[in-house]
Design a protein around this motif. Structure first.
Motif, PDB file in Angstrom:
ATOM      1  N   SER A   1       0.830  -1.192   0.000  1.00 45.35           N
ATOM      2  CA  SER A   1       0.000   0.000   0.000  1.00 45.35           C
ATOM      3  C   SER A   1       0.870   1.249   0.000  1.00 45.35           C
ATOM      4  CB  SER A   1      -0.908   0.012   1.227  1.00 45.35           C
ATOM      5  OG  SER A   1      -0.151   0.213   2.399  1.00 45.35           O
ATOM      6  N   THR A   2       0.243   2.369  -0.413  1.00 42.44           N
ATOM      7  CA  THR A   2       0.980   3.632  -0.450  1.00 42.44           C
ATOM      8  C   THR A   2       1.479   4.020   0.936  1.00 42.44           C
ATOM      9  OG1 THR A   2      -0.346   4.379  -2.315  1.00 42.44           O
ATOM     10  CG2 THR A   2       0.845   6.063  -1.082  1.00 42.44           C
ATOM     11  N   ALA A   3       0.622   3.881   1.952  1.00 40.65           N
ATOM     12  CA  ALA A   3       1.008   4.256   3.318  1.00 40.65           C
ATOM     13  C   ALA A   3       2.176   3.408   3.811  1.00 40.65           C
ATOM     14  CB  ALA A   3      -0.192   4.113   4.256  1.00 40.65           C
ATOM     15  N   LEU A   4       2.108   2.093   3.528  1.00 33.77           N
ATOM     16  CA  LEU A   4       3.176   1.213   3.970  1.00 33.77           C
ATOM     17  C   LEU A   4       4.481   1.529   3.251  1.00 33.77           C
ATOM     18  CD1 LEU A   4       4.039  -1.167   5.687  1.00 33.77           C
ATOM     19  CD2 LEU A   4       3.249  -2.710   3.887  1.00 33.77           C
ATOM     20  N   ARG A   5       4.373   1.812   1.939  1.00 38.45           N
ATOM     21  CA  ARG A   5       5.573   2.136   1.177  1.00 38.45           C
ATOM     22  C   ARG A   5       6.218   3.426   1.684  1.00 38.45           C
ATOM     23  NH1 ARG A   5       5.959   5.470  -2.834  1.00 38.45           N
ATOM     24  NH2 ARG A   5       3.716   5.447  -3.276  1.00 38.45           N
ATOM     25  N   VAL A   6       5.388   4.435   1.947  1.00 37.10           N
ATOM     26  CA  VAL A   6       5.910   5.713   2.459  1.00 37.10           C
ATOM     27  C   VAL A   6       6.557   5.509   3.828  1.00 37.10           C
ATOM     28  CG1 VAL A   6       5.261   8.011   3.274  1.00 37.10           C
ATOM     29  CG2 VAL A   6       4.298   7.129   1.138  1.00 37.10           C
ATOM     30  N   GLY A   7       5.906   4.710   4.684  1.00 40.46           N
ATOM     31  CA  GLY A   7       6.474   4.452   6.003  1.00 40.46           C
ATOM     32  C   GLY A   7       7.814   3.756   5.923  1.00 40.46           C
ATOM     33  N   THR A   8       7.924   2.793   5.016  1.00 38.33           N
ATOM     34  CA  THR A   8       9.195   2.082   4.839  1.00 38.33           C
ATOM     35  C   THR A   8      10.277   3.018   4.331  1.00 38.33           C
ATOM     36  OG1 THR A   8       8.007   0.037   4.366  1.00 38.33           O
ATOM     37  CG2 THR A   8      10.304   0.154   3.666  1.00 38.33           C
ATOM     38  N   GLU A   9       9.923   3.883   3.398  1.00 38.40           N
ATOM     39  CA  GLU A   9      10.899   4.836   2.868  1.00 38.40           C
ATOM     40  C   GLU A   9      11.343   5.818   3.947  1.00 38.40           C
ATOM     41  OE1 GLU A   9       8.913   6.582  -0.436  1.00 38.40           O
ATOM     42  OE2 GLU A   9       9.200   4.840  -1.758  1.00 38.40           O
ATOM     43  N   ASP A  10      10.413   6.271   4.775  1.00 32.53           N
ATOM     44  CA  ASP A  10      10.751   7.178   5.869  1.00 32.53           C
ATOM     45  C   ASP A  10      11.715   6.507   6.846  1.00 32.53           C
ATOM     46  OD1 ASP A  10       9.261   9.334   4.985  1.00 32.53           O
ATOM     47  OD2 ASP A  10       7.441   8.675   6.016  1.00 32.53           O
TER      48      ASP A  10
ATOM     49  N   ALA B   1      17.901  15.901   9.639  1.00 36.92           N
ATOM     50  CA  ALA B   1      18.046  14.473   9.951  1.00 36.92           C
ATOM     51  C   ALA B   1      17.055  14.083  11.039  1.00 36.92           C
ATOM     52  CB  ALA B   1      19.474  14.180  10.400  1.00 36.92           C
ATOM     53  N   ILE B   2      16.882  14.960  12.033  1.00 41.77           N
ATOM     54  CA  ILE B   2      15.909  14.703  13.089  1.00 41.77           C
ATOM     55  C   ILE B   2      14.499  14.680  12.508  1.00 41.77           C
ATOM     56  CG2 ILE B   2      14.872  15.694  15.174  1.00 41.77           C
ATOM     57  CD1 ILE B   2      17.674  16.722  15.896  1.00 41.77           C
ATOM     58  N   SER B   3      14.241  15.595  11.592  1.00 37.98           N
ATOM     59  CA  SER B   3      12.913  15.669  10.982  1.00 37.98           C
ATOM     60  C   SER B   3      12.556  14.373  10.263  1.00 37.98           C
ATOM     61  CB  SER B   3      12.853  16.846  10.008  1.00 37.98           C
ATOM     62  OG  SER B   3      11.593  16.912   9.372  1.00 37.98           O
ATOM     63  N   LYS B   4      13.506  13.791   9.562  1.00 37.17           N
ATOM     64  CA  LYS B   4      13.247  12.531   8.858  1.00 37.17           C
ATOM     65  C   LYS B   4      12.839  11.439   9.849  1.00 37.17           C
ATOM     66  CE  LYS B   4      16.165  13.229   4.776  1.00 37.17           C
ATOM     67  NZ  LYS B   4      15.085  12.998   3.780  1.00 37.17           N
ATOM     68  N   CYS B   5      13.493  11.414  10.995  1.00 31.39           N
ATOM     69  CA  CYS B   5      13.166  10.391  11.982  1.00 31.39           C
ATOM     70  C   CYS B   5      11.829  10.674  12.660  1.00 31.39           C
ATOM     71  CB  CYS B   5      14.280  10.300  13.022  1.00 31.39           C
ATOM     72  SG  CYS B   5      15.808   9.574  12.372  1.00 31.39           S
ATOM     73  N   ARG B   6      11.534  11.943  12.878  1.00 31.33           N
ATOM     74  CA  ARG B   6      10.228  12.277  13.447  1.00 31.33           C
ATOM     75  C   ARG B   6       9.107  11.824  12.497  1.00 31.33           C
ATOM     76  NH1 ARG B   6      10.826  15.444  17.936  1.00 31.33           N
ATOM     77  NH2 ARG B   6      12.438  17.072  17.965  1.00 31.33           N
ATOM     78  N   THR B   7       9.316  12.060  11.210  1.00 28.95           N
ATOM     79  CA  THR B   7       8.314  11.656  10.223  1.00 28.95           C
ATOM     80  C   THR B   7       8.115  10.144  10.250  1.00 28.95           C
ATOM     81  OG1 THR B   7       8.862  13.527   8.792  1.00 28.95           O
ATOM     82  CG2 THR B   7       7.719  11.666   7.774  1.00 28.95           C
ATOM     83  N   ALA B   8       9.226   9.413  10.269  1.00 31.65           N
ATOM     84  CA  ALA B   8       9.138   7.955  10.300  1.00 31.65           C
ATOM     85  C   ALA B   8       8.445   7.476  11.564  1.00 31.65           C
ATOM     86  CB  ALA B   8      10.547   7.356  10.215  1.00 31.65           C
TER      87      ALA B   8
ATOM     88  N   LYS C   1      13.805   4.028   6.254  1.00 27.91           N
ATOM     89  CA  LYS C   1      15.128   3.885   5.641  1.00 27.91           C
ATOM     90  C   LYS C   1      15.861   5.221   5.626  1.00 27.91           C
ATOM     91  CE  LYS C   1      14.139  -0.090   2.655  1.00 27.91           C
ATOM     92  NZ  LYS C   1      13.993  -0.567   1.251  1.00 27.91           N
ATOM     93  N   ALA C   2      15.134   6.292   5.335  1.00 24.27           N
ATOM     94  CA  ALA C   2      15.759   7.612   5.303  1.00 24.27           C
ATOM     95  C   ALA C   2      16.271   7.999   6.684  1.00 24.27           C
ATOM     96  CB  ALA C   2      14.767   8.652   4.798  1.00 24.27           C
ATOM     97  N   CYS C   3      15.452   7.740   7.696  1.00 26.39           N
ATOM     98  CA  CYS C   3      15.854   8.067   9.062  1.00 26.39           C
ATOM     99  C   CYS C   3      17.109   7.316   9.469  1.00 26.39           C
ATOM    100  CB  CYS C   3      14.717   7.732  10.027  1.00 26.39           C
ATOM    101  SG  CYS C   3      15.206   7.678  11.766  1.00 26.39           S
ATOM    102  N   VAL C   4      17.082   6.002   9.302  1.00 24.02           N
ATOM    103  CA  VAL C   4      18.205   5.181   9.757  1.00 24.02           C
ATOM    104  C   VAL C   4      19.446   5.442   8.909  1.00 24.02           C
ATOM    105  CG1 VAL C   4      19.031   2.822  10.087  1.00 24.02           C
ATOM    106  CG2 VAL C   4      16.669   3.421  10.689  1.00 24.02           C
ATOM    107  N   GLY C   5      19.274   5.541   7.593  1.00 18.49           N
ATOM    108  CA  GLY C   5      20.424   5.755   6.721  1.00 18.49           C
ATOM    109  C   GLY C   5      21.085   7.093   6.933  1.00 18.49           C
TER     110      GLY C   5
END
Length: 283
Positions: free
Chosen positions: A2-11, A51-58, A13-17
């Motif tokens: 699903s779109t929501a799941l895909r976005v969550g996974t991308e978030d 970088a913090i923002s990416k993790c907050r989003t995730a 990965k962005a946070c951790v990476g």
């Protein structure tokens, strides 16, 4: 997906990476994947809050994923937002009591900010939430060692060896603790006790015993133990390496070449994936 799941996974990965690269660039963690480090370097040096923002989003898309929150907590600490980081870290522990990394991040934070009582308490909480982990008890004992509280250190270590049902390899844990703090005589005592109390792991205790005896200069005692090991385990690469080491330690320098020459055929016959255990033969 699903779109929501895909976005969550991308978030995530962005946070951790990006976060890992950020921490790498600030030298708060060890060597990490270089491609993550390059991206994180740029982001952290230019806009640390991104970088913090990416993790907050995730974390908003899927709250309290351990790797995401752990990264966010470390980034907040890095950005001098300690109180928020500590609150979030404690919340994660409440939800994932066996995620040991979070305890360690908070422990390091409390030590850095000169709050030893809170450092002690977070280690005690780690033990209470993970009662089957003797290594966590040893970590608390090491804290007492660092803070020169020997009675508490000894009492804590005794918990590991007292309950053989709960910690069947307790003497191994405590022996390794003493070896790590260079109290080699105490390590020897623990390994000898382990031989008797934990017979299924006798081979492991004996190898540890040889190391402790050798490093403490008791070469004759080490030689006796390793001779027994060689008789019982003549094809074990680590035993062979120990035997060579003990022989070389006690040998006349003029005999060293002869000892090595006799042992080289063993190296040739050892599988390639085990040869690092025979490094002593490469003298």
């Amino acid at each position: 997906m699903s779109t929501a799941l895909r976005v969550g996974t991308e978030d995530r990965k962005a946070c951790v990476g990006v976060g890992m690269g950020c921490l790498y660039s600030r030298r708060l963690v060890g060597e990490r994947e270089k491609f993550q480090g390059r991206e994180g370097n740029r982001l952290c040096l230019q806009r640390p809050a991104d970088a913090i923002s990416k993790c907050r989003t995730a974390n908003g898309v899927k709250p309290y994923q351990p790797d995401v929150v752990s990264m966010l907590v470390q980034l907040l600490i890095l950005n001098n937002q300690g109180p928020e980081a500590e609150k979030l870290g404690r919340e994660l522990i409440e939800k994932h009591k066996n995620f040991d990394k979070m305890y360690d991040v908070l422990y390091a934070q409390f030590l850095r900010t000169n709050r030893p009582q809170e450092a002690e308490q977070i280690l005690k909480l780690k033990i209470a939430n993970n009662p089957q982990r003797p290594d966590f008890v040893a970590q608390l004992a090491y804290f007492y060692y660092l803070t020169h509280r020997k009675p508490e250190m000894l009492a804590t270590l005794s918990q590991v060896t007292a309950d053989k049902n709960k910690f069947p390899h307790g003497h191994l844990v405590v022996g390794d603790f003493y070896y790590g703090v260079r109290a080699f005589n105490d390590a020897v005592l623990q390994y000898r006790e382990g031989e008797k109390d934990d017979p299924k792991e006798r081979f492991t205790y004996q190898k540890k015993l040889v190391e402790a005896l050798t490093v403490s200069g008791k070469h004759d005692e080490a030689a006796k133990v390793v001779a027994e090991l060689v008789r019982e385990h003549p094809k074990d690469p680590e035993t062979i390496a120990m035997h060579a080491s003990v022989l070389l330690e006690g040998a006349d320098p003029r005999q060293a070449d002869g000892i090595i020459a006799e042992l080289k055929p063993v190296l040739v016959a050892t599988p390639a994936n085990q040869r690092d255990r025979l490094a002593i033969l490469h003298y």
